[in-house]
Design an enzyme around this catalytic site. Structure first.
Site, PDB file in Angstrom:
ATOM      1  N   ASP A  41       0.869  -1.185   0.000  1.00  0.00           N
ATOM      2  CA  ASP A  41       0.000   0.000   0.000  1.00  0.00           C
ATOM      3  C   ASP A  41       0.900   1.227   0.000  1.00  0.00           C
ATOM      4  OD1 ASP A  41      -2.319   1.762   0.480  1.00  0.00           O
ATOM      5  OD2 ASP A  41      -3.325  -0.104   1.009  1.00  0.00           O
ATOM      6  N   HIS A  74      -3.169   3.171  -4.456  1.00  0.00           N
ATOM      7  CA  HIS A  74      -2.522   2.720  -3.211  1.00  0.00           C
ATOM      8  C   HIS A  74      -1.073   2.272  -3.465  1.00  0.00           C
ATOM      9  CE1 HIS A  74      -5.906   2.819  -0.349  1.00  0.00           C
ATOM     10  NE2 HIS A  74      -6.657   2.573  -1.402  1.00  0.00           N
ATOM     11  N   GLU A  96     -10.038   2.400  -4.859  1.00  0.00           N
ATOM     12  CA  GLU A  96      -9.737   3.803  -4.558  1.00  0.00           C
ATOM     13  C   GLU A  96      -8.578   4.372  -5.383  1.00  0.00           C
ATOM     14  OE1 GLU A  96     -11.203   3.950   0.054  1.00  0.00           O
ATOM     15  OE2 GLU A  96      -9.207   3.182  -0.294  1.00  0.00           O
TER      16      GLU A  96
HETATM   17  C1  ACM Z   1     -10.948  -0.816   0.878  1.00  0.00           C
HETATM   18  O1  ACM Z   1     -11.415  -0.798   2.029  1.00  0.00           O
HETATM   19  N1  ACM Z   1     -10.413   0.286   0.353  1.00  0.00           N
HETATM   20  C2  ACM Z   1     -10.979  -2.010   0.070  1.00  0.00           C
END
Ligand code: ACM
Length: 640
Positions: A206, A280, A357
């Site tokens: 991440d 991410h 995201e």
């Molecule tokens: C997530 O909680 N962004 C998968």
């Protein structure tokens, strides 16, 4: 008189028998259970016999023996073959020679009789789950780490038939935001298998760290695994100074990974590795800036909790480009090599590519992305993302693996054969299943263990809440979809706000128990009050193992309301039944000699603080929670 005493005694004994709980104290609740005659007693000459030479069953027997030896001090030898000794108190583990159709691959039969305990199953996994149930039926002292004297190692006679509702029973552990060591991950596995979880979803990368050694890209762990140390409230820390030490983090070598995979497989746990792309990805970009759409050496650093995204209602943008560039062929070469190494390390059939995201604001301005759109006839950023996801899916497929991703991979068109992990509620899962794709349900609504579990005034701050009772309402199969496509469910523990293992445990337990029951036990067997009683009994076992858990289910709940005249009315309640709430308005600490709550309350004139605490039979059960009247007014929408 003697007769009267005898009659009374008979009555008491009959009463005791009737007082058997409706289900034994096992979490998740077994499918079928009935009491039987007598009591089984483990004793110094007890042994475990494995009826064949299956190494996986022998290993399971050894794990059981270790638990029993460690707590009882008895020698508990493990034997194989048809050896039976003459004494009582033995445990027999049998893999069926003929398939027992009721049990499937993970089910078991457990019979507890005075003469012996017998567990039979079609597979070693079934035996393992029978053993977990057996351990939960033993007195709680079985979880002691030191041998204890003077314990009666008794279990009342019973027969259990048990098998899971779903094959995918997962817990996700985020090791990027906080790095958990190899030993901590093993301890996490030890706990999850007690409750029959069989899948560890390992969130390995991440913005805050890349955690797995990739031999073809050494910077990922040289640079990408390290950030500046911070404590406090994640998200808005000041950006680290350029010369600040980057010593927070760590990574697993490939040797570590193999060791953990082996450890998990001996406990019948598959590991699903996740490499979260294209968003991410700041740790990746910090290691290899050329993979971003806006490259620049020294421009990127692994995130230490400083603000890198702008969240607003209905969307988000990135302040720093934390995405891989979908128009850059080097990205696909990178992912090919990474997934080659990952596929070789993890035997599980799926690889998770994240997909959640992903900010598009840097893509929107990038000439290569615009050229890609023209060339591939992609009409918007969703289709650009879908182009990327489809290419990743091909790469994953070329390694002999199936791809799964968060539900954003639906946007712009889902890759053929991709499985979807539904997290923004159930709707992504429903949409994917309706298109014939496999689905794992993991919705924030029920299964996000990073959310607060009690009143925000006493919890470490997180942006949302999820109480145990709500988690227990998790039903993985929504109306109107083909249940065969719902592979199961899982709970996720994200670690932005975790700084150590103790707090991770506090967030995971007991809510993961609710999810364990949702994915194992029959839907019809679900019963909140009985579950809560079993959870409470389980706390004693966690105490024995020194595992931390939240007692939030015993905390008072504040429901402030504005009445018809705009005045504050405060209702109190509890999640668990049978608790008394005592309160004060005078700033002193309430106890059972204070007023007991019995209905909605008005604020006494000049009071500035409400304090409330729960008790059961004189014993404090929840935390005392203190709430300023101003806060209650705010929550009720009263402005003064
Ligand atoms: C997530 O909680 N962004 C998968």
């Amino acid at each position: 008189m003697k007769r009267l005493i005898l009659l009374c005694m008979t009555g008491i004994i009959a009463g005791m028998l009737q007082a058997q709980p409706e289900t034994p104290g096992i979490i998740p609740a077994p499918v079928e259970w009935k009491p039987a005659e007598g009591i089984f007693s483990l004793n110094p000459s007890s042994s475990i016999t494995v009826s064949n030479n299956d190494p996986a069953v022998l290993r399971t027997a050894e794990l059981l023996a270790r638990a029993l030896r460690g707590s009882s001090g008895f020698t508990i030898p493990v034997r194989s073959g048809d050896v039976m000794t003459r004494n009582t108190g033995n445990i027999l583990l049998t893999v069926n020679k003929e398939n027992d159709a009721t049990l499937g691959t993970e089910g078991y039969r457990l019979s507890i009789k005075p003469v012996m305990v017998s567990i039979s199953a079609n597979s070693a996994a079934g035996i393992f789950y029978g053993v977990q149930s057996l351990l939960q039926l033993m007195p709680r002292e079985v979880d002691s780490r030191q041998p204890l004297q003077n314990v009666q190692w008794n279990i009342p006679g019973m027969d259990i038939i048990d098998y899971p509702r779903f094959g995918w029973r997962g817990l996700m552990l985020d090791v990027s935001r906080h790095f958990f060591t190899k030993e901590e991950v093993k301890a996490f596995i030890d706990e999850m298998v007690r409750y029959k979880f069989n899948l560890l979803h390992w969130h390995l990368t991440d913005d805050e760290g890349w955690r797995i050694e990739i031999k073809s890209y050494p910077n990922l762990t040289k640079k990408g695994a390290w950030s500046a140390r911070r404590v406090g409230t994640f998200g808005n820390f000041p950006a680290p100074a350029p010369d600040e030490p980057r010593d927070y983090g760590g990574f697993y070598t490939q040797k570590d990974i193999r060791e953990i995979v082996q450890y998990a497989s001996e406990r019948f746990v598959n590991i699903l590795p996740e490499v979260d792309v294209p968003g991410h990805s700041l740790a990746t970009i910090a290691s290899y800036p050329e993979l971003s759409c806006t490259p620049g050496a020294d421009k990127y650093v692994v995130r230490s909790g400083e603000k890198i995204m702008n969240w607003y209602s209905g969307g988000f943008t990135a302040l720093v480009d934390n995405t891989l560039c979908p128009a850059n062929e080097k990205v696909y070469t990178f992912l090919d090599k990474v997934f080659t190494e990952i596929a070789a390390l993890f035997p599980f059939e799926y690889i998770h590519m994240g997909g959640d995201e992903c900010a598009k604001n840097f893509w929107e301005k990038n000439p290569e992305v615009l050229a890609l759109m023209k060339r591939e006839k992609l009409k918007d950023m969703h289709e650009v993302q879908s182009y990327f996801v489809k290419r990743v899916s091909k790469i994953v497929g070329s390694k002999g693996k199936k791809m799964i991703g968060w539900d954003e991979i639906l946007e712009g068109g889902l890759a053929p054969n991709a499985a979807v992990m539904s997290w923004r509620g159930m709707k992504g899962g429903i949409e994917a299943a309706k298109m014939g794709h496999e689905v794992v349900m993991s919705p924030t609504t029920y299964a996000y263990l990073d959310y607060m579990q009690s009143d925000p005034i006493v919890e470490p701050p997180v942006y949302a809440s999820l109480r145990l009772k709500k988690a227990y309402e998790f039903e993985p199969v929504p109306e109107g979809v083909n249940p065969a496509l719902i592979k199961g469910g899982q709970a996720n523990i994200w670690s932005e706000q975790l700084y150590n293992t103790r707090h991770m445990q506090y967030m995971v337990w007991p809510r993961a128990l609710a999810i364990a029951e949702a994915v194992w036990s029959p839907k019809a067997a679900r019963n909140w009050n009985r579950f809560a009683a079993r959870v409470e009994a389980n706390f004693d076992r966690m105490d024995m193992r020194s595992v931390k858990y939240a007692r939030a289910m015993f905390d008072p709940i504040f429901n402030p309301k504005k009445d018809a005249n705009g005045q504050l009315l405060v209702e109190l309640s509890t999640e668990v039944e049978g608790l008394d709430i005592y309160y004060s308005w005078d700033n002193s600490h309430p106890d059972p000699f204070y007023p007991r709550y019995d209905g909605p309350m008005r604020v006494p004139k000049d009071a500035s603080m409400l304090k409330a605490v729960t008790y059961r039979k004189g014993r404090q059960m929840g935390r005392q929670i203190d709430i300023p009247v101003k806060e209650l007014e705010k929550r009720a929408g009263i402005q003064k």
